[in-house]
Design a protein around this motif. Structure first.
Motif, PDB file in Angstrom:
ATOM      1  N   GLU A  64     145.048   4.615  10.219  1.00  0.00           N
ATOM      2  CA  GLU A  64     144.561   3.121  10.415  1.00  0.00           C
ATOM      3  C   GLU A  64     143.744   2.738   9.182  1.00  0.00           C
ATOM      4  OE1 GLU A  64     141.441   3.916  13.138  1.00  0.00           O
ATOM      5  OE2 GLU A  64     142.726   5.173  14.351  1.00  0.00           O
ATOM      6  N   TYR A  65     143.355   3.903   8.331  1.00  0.00           N
ATOM      7  CA  TYR A  65     143.006   3.326   6.783  1.00  0.00           C
ATOM      8  C   TYR A  65     142.847   4.421   5.883  1.00  0.00           C
ATOM      9  CZ  TYR A  65     139.864   1.670   3.279  1.00  0.00           C
ATOM     10  OH  TYR A  65     139.267   1.263   2.017  1.00  0.00           O
ATOM     11  N   PHE A  66     143.001   4.407   4.632  1.00  0.00           N
ATOM     12  CA  PHE A  66     142.947   5.611   3.894  1.00  0.00           C
ATOM     13  C   PHE A  66     142.604   4.771   2.687  1.00  0.00           C
ATOM     14  CE2 PHE A  66     147.287   4.197   4.087  1.00  0.00           C
ATOM     15  CZ  PHE A  66     147.745   3.751   2.921  1.00  0.00           C
ATOM     16  N   ASN A  67     141.859   5.806   1.773  1.00  0.00           N
ATOM     17  CA  ASN A  67     141.316   5.344   0.504  1.00  0.00           C
ATOM     18  C   ASN A  67     142.295   5.654  -0.690  1.00  0.00           C
ATOM     19  OD1 ASN A  67     141.151   8.001   0.305  1.00  0.00           O
ATOM     20  ND2 ASN A  67     138.769   8.221   0.091  1.00  0.00           N
ATOM     21  N   THR A  68     142.011   5.454  -1.786  1.00  0.00           N
ATOM     22  CA  THR A  68     142.887   5.487  -3.039  1.00  0.00           C
ATOM     23  C   THR A  68     143.201   6.878  -3.102  1.00  0.00           C
ATOM     24  OG1 THR A  68     141.661   3.519  -4.067  1.00  0.00           O
ATOM     25  CG2 THR A  68     143.147   4.849  -5.287  1.00  0.00           C
ATOM     26  N   SER A  69     142.312   7.908  -3.266  1.00  0.00           N
ATOM     27  CA  SER A  69     142.501   9.011  -3.264  1.00  0.00           C
ATOM     28  C   SER A  69     143.591   9.716  -2.322  1.00  0.00           C
ATOM     29  CB  SER A  69     141.368  10.085  -3.554  1.00  0.00           C
ATOM     30  OG  SER A  69     140.708  10.023  -2.295  1.00  0.00           O
ATOM     31  N   THR A  70     143.445   9.214  -1.214  1.00  0.00           N
ATOM     32  CA  THR A  70     144.436   9.515  -0.074  1.00  0.00           C
ATOM     33  C   THR A  70     145.863   9.047  -0.607  1.00  0.00           C
ATOM     34  OG1 THR A  70     142.749   9.849   1.559  1.00  0.00           O
ATOM     35  CG2 THR A  70     145.099   9.375   2.354  1.00  0.00           C
ATOM     36  N   SER A  71     145.739   7.809  -0.792  1.00  0.00           N
ATOM     37  CA  SER A  71     146.971   7.310  -1.188  1.00  0.00           C
ATOM     38  C   SER A  71     147.874   8.061  -2.363  1.00  0.00           C
ATOM     39  CB  SER A  71     146.940   5.955  -1.762  1.00  0.00           C
ATOM     40  OG  SER A  71     146.097   5.791  -2.960  1.00  0.00           O
ATOM     41  N   LYS A  72     147.203   8.530  -3.294  1.00  0.00           N
ATOM     42  CA  LYS A  72     148.166   9.294  -4.258  1.00  0.00           C
ATOM     43  C   LYS A  72     148.657  10.644  -3.522  1.00  0.00           C
ATOM     44  CE  LYS A  72     144.511   8.058  -7.920  1.00  0.00           C
ATOM     45  NZ  LYS A  72     143.664   8.548  -8.830  1.00  0.00           N
ATOM     46  N   TYR A  73     147.691  11.455  -2.520  1.00  0.00           N
ATOM     47  CA  TYR A  73     148.355  12.567  -2.191  1.00  0.00           C
ATOM     48  C   TYR A  73     149.357  12.188  -1.002  1.00  0.00           C
ATOM     49  CZ  TYR A  73     144.595  15.171  -4.499  1.00  0.00           C
ATOM     50  OH  TYR A  73     143.889  15.974  -5.419  1.00  0.00           O
ATOM     51  N   LEU A  74     149.372  11.120  -0.604  1.00  0.00           N
ATOM     52  CA  LEU A  74     150.473  10.645   0.331  1.00  0.00           C
ATOM     53  C   LEU A  74     151.721  10.598  -0.483  1.00  0.00           C
ATOM     54  CD1 LEU A  74     148.731   8.131   2.822  1.00  0.00           C
ATOM     55  CD2 LEU A  74     149.258  10.445   3.143  1.00  0.00           C
ATOM     56  N   LEU A  75     151.649   9.795  -1.707  1.00  0.00           N
ATOM     57  CA  LEU A  75     152.801   9.692  -2.363  1.00  0.00           C
ATOM     58  C   LEU A  75     153.265  11.063  -2.987  1.00  0.00           C
ATOM     59  CD1 LEU A  75     154.829   8.003  -3.727  1.00  0.00           C
ATOM     60  CD2 LEU A  75     153.235   7.599  -5.735  1.00  0.00           C
ATOM     61  N   GLU A  76     152.555  11.964  -3.179  1.00  0.00           N
ATOM     62  CA  GLU A  76     152.770  13.124  -3.767  1.00  0.00           C
ATOM     63  C   GLU A  76     153.588  13.940  -2.641  1.00  0.00           C
ATOM     64  OE1 GLU A  76     151.173  17.388  -5.663  1.00  0.00           O
ATOM     65  OE2 GLU A  76     149.737  15.553  -5.571  1.00  0.00           O
ATOM     66  N   ILE A  77     153.064  13.883  -1.293  1.00  0.00           N
ATOM     67  CA  ILE A  77     153.641  14.558  -0.157  1.00  0.00           C
ATOM     68  C   ILE A  77     155.125  14.050  -0.011  1.00  0.00           C
ATOM     69  CG2 ILE A  77     153.661  14.665   2.362  1.00  0.00           C
ATOM     70  CD1 ILE A  77     150.602  14.917   2.390  1.00  0.00           C
ATOM     71  N   MET A  78     155.050  12.560  -0.031  1.00  0.00           N
ATOM     72  CA  MET A  78     156.486  11.845   0.226  1.00  0.00           C
ATOM     73  C   MET A  78     157.506  12.218  -1.093  1.00  0.00           C
ATOM     74  SD  MET A  78     155.345   8.214   1.466  1.00  0.00           S
ATOM     75  CE  MET A  78     154.148   7.817   2.794  1.00  0.00           C
ATOM     76  N   ARG A  79     156.795  12.366  -2.127  1.00  0.00           N
ATOM     77  CA  ARG A  79     157.772  12.868  -3.399  1.00  0.00           C
ATOM     78  C   ARG A  79     158.666  14.373  -2.941  1.00  0.00           C
ATOM     79  NH1 ARG A  79     160.104   8.834  -6.077  1.00  0.00           N
ATOM     80  NH2 ARG A  79     158.414   7.842  -7.244  1.00  0.00           N
ATOM     81  N   LYS A  80     157.804  15.052  -2.381  1.00  0.00           N
ATOM     82  CA  LYS A  80     158.027  16.549  -2.112  1.00  0.00           C
ATOM     83  C   LYS A  80     159.209  16.430  -0.882  1.00  0.00           C
ATOM     84  CE  LYS A  80     153.926  19.010  -3.253  1.00  0.00           C
ATOM     85  NZ  LYS A  80     154.482  19.576  -4.458  1.00  0.00           N
ATOM     86  N   LEU A  81     159.092  15.381  -0.116  1.00  0.00           N
ATOM     87  CA  LEU A  81     160.060  15.169   0.785  1.00  0.00           C
ATOM     88  C   LEU A  81     161.357  14.501   0.469  1.00  0.00           C
ATOM     89  CD1 LEU A  81     157.748  13.810   3.792  1.00  0.00           C
ATOM     90  CD2 LEU A  81     158.882  15.965   3.730  1.00  0.00           C
ATOM     91  N   GLU A  82     161.189  13.703  -0.656  1.00  0.00           N
ATOM     92  CA  GLU A  82     162.161  13.041  -1.347  1.00  0.00           C
ATOM     93  C   GLU A  82     163.157  14.249  -2.006  1.00  0.00           C
ATOM     94  OE1 GLU A  82     162.600   9.461  -4.227  1.00  0.00           O
ATOM     95  OE2 GLU A  82     161.481  11.099  -4.970  1.00  0.00           O
ATOM     96  N   LYS A  83     162.384  15.069  -2.695  1.00  0.00           N
ATOM     97  CA  LYS A  83     162.900  16.304  -3.464  1.00  0.00           C
ATOM     98  C   LYS A  83     163.924  17.037  -2.380  1.00  0.00           C
ATOM     99  CE  LYS A  83     161.867  20.325  -6.115  1.00  0.00           C
ATOM    100  NZ  LYS A  83     160.902  21.129  -6.734  1.00  0.00           N
TER     101      LYS A  83
END
Length: 324
Positions: A64-83
């Motif tokens: 529903e909502y997430f802050n800036t620090s969460t957005s960084k970790y979400l991208l890190e999770i997605m990068r691992k899935l991309e790998k």
């Protein structure tokens, strides 16, 4: 491997990472005080998972909502899935769910999708969670590396990056192809980091705007609630005054009724006394005594009524307190 199952809290999302049951979900609000502490075990779990992954991995994000620090970790999770997607033949899908009409979270998902080379779908849902529309769904080719959609920089270990820099410093001692290859790797890593930073910044600005709008809405609602409370307090005061007036009037009527009976009784007594005085005594002043007695009775009626009314009100107040 052992699953991670976290219940949703006020400022933390529900997280389910269960490889055995093929459930990978993030749901709710993510505003952790310490994002590093919250996401650290999640990142470790994903690192372990991509070593021996399932044949299919569908990670669902419904935030529903997430802050800036969460957005960084979400991208890190997605990068691992991309790998995982780019370096294996396993099926991977990122599903980004968004409430219908929530353009901020929707655009955040589209921003993530734009820089990732992994199957990604953005799905709108209604209040019941039913799918309304699949806004966009892409399945990029594997191992297709470009400057803007490269593999994550984490795929180039730091020791290799350091070695590459040393090789660059060797200059003419290296074959011509080596510096070019190293430069390309560095360019890919730098472009990926720059793209990640741009996306996180864009998402952060958008979410901050959403937060500001939410705060303004809350302030307006708080002001409306304050005004409503003032109106309620005023009406409660008026109602209490009305209740007090009715209670006093009721007590006054009861007191007046009692005084009426007392007055009738005293009148009968005074008449009897007058008859006795007139018929059994020859005292001329007897008539004046009778008049004086009646006058005293008349003067005492009002004080008696006031005393009775006060006693009735006190009795009613005590009874009300006992009921509460």
């Amino acid at each position: 491997m052992e699953a991670i199952i976290l219940e949703k809290e006020t400022y933390l999302p529900a997280v389910v990472l269960d490889a055995q049951n093929e459930r990978f979900e993030f749901m709710g609000k993510s505003i952790p005080e310490n994002a590093s502490e919250f996401f650290a075990p999640i990142l470790v779990w994903i690192d372990n998972y991509i070593v021996i992954p399932n044949e299919e991995t569908n990670v669902k994000f419904h935030l529903e909502y997430f802050n800036t620090s969460t957005s960084k970790y979400l991208l890190e999770i997605m990068r691992k899935l991309e790998k995982l997607y780019q370096n294996t033949d396993k099926a991977v899908m990122i599903s980004w769910f968004v409430e219908d009409g929530d353009t901020d979270v929707e655009e955040a998902g589209l921003d993530y999708k734009a820089i990732l080379k992994v199957p990604f779908e953005v799905i709108t849902v209604d209040a019941d969670g039913s799918i309304v529309n699949v806004i966009e769904s892409t399945t990029p080719p594997r191992n297709g590396v470009t400057a803007n959609t490269a593999r994550p920089s984490e795929s180039i270990p730091q020791n290799i990056r350091d070695l590459a820099k040393e090789l660059l410093n060797m200059g003419d001692d290296l074959p011509p192809l080596v510096p070019a290859t190293v430069h390309h790797a560095e360019t890919v890593a730098n472009d990926t980091a720059a793209a990640d930073l741009d996306v996180v910044t864009s998402i952060s600005d958008r979410l901050q705007k959403k937060l500001n709008q939410a705060n303004e809405t809350l302030q307006q609602q708080a002001e409306e609630i304050r005004q409503i409370n003032q109106d309620l307090n005023f009406k409660n005061k008026e109602l209490q005054e009305t209740v007090d007036a009715l209670t006093k009037a009721r007590a006054g009527r009861r007191a007046a009724t009692i005084v009426l009976f007392i007055a009738v009784g005293l009148f009968i007594v005074s008449e009897a006394i007058e008859w006795v005085i007139e018929n059994m005594t020859q005292n001329v002043l007897a008539v004046y005594w009778v008049i004086l007695i009646k006058l005293l009775i008349a003067l005492l009626l009002k004080p008696i009524e006031s005393v009775l009314e006060t006693n009735i009100l006190q009795h009613n107040a005590k009874a009300s307190v006992q009921e509460d």
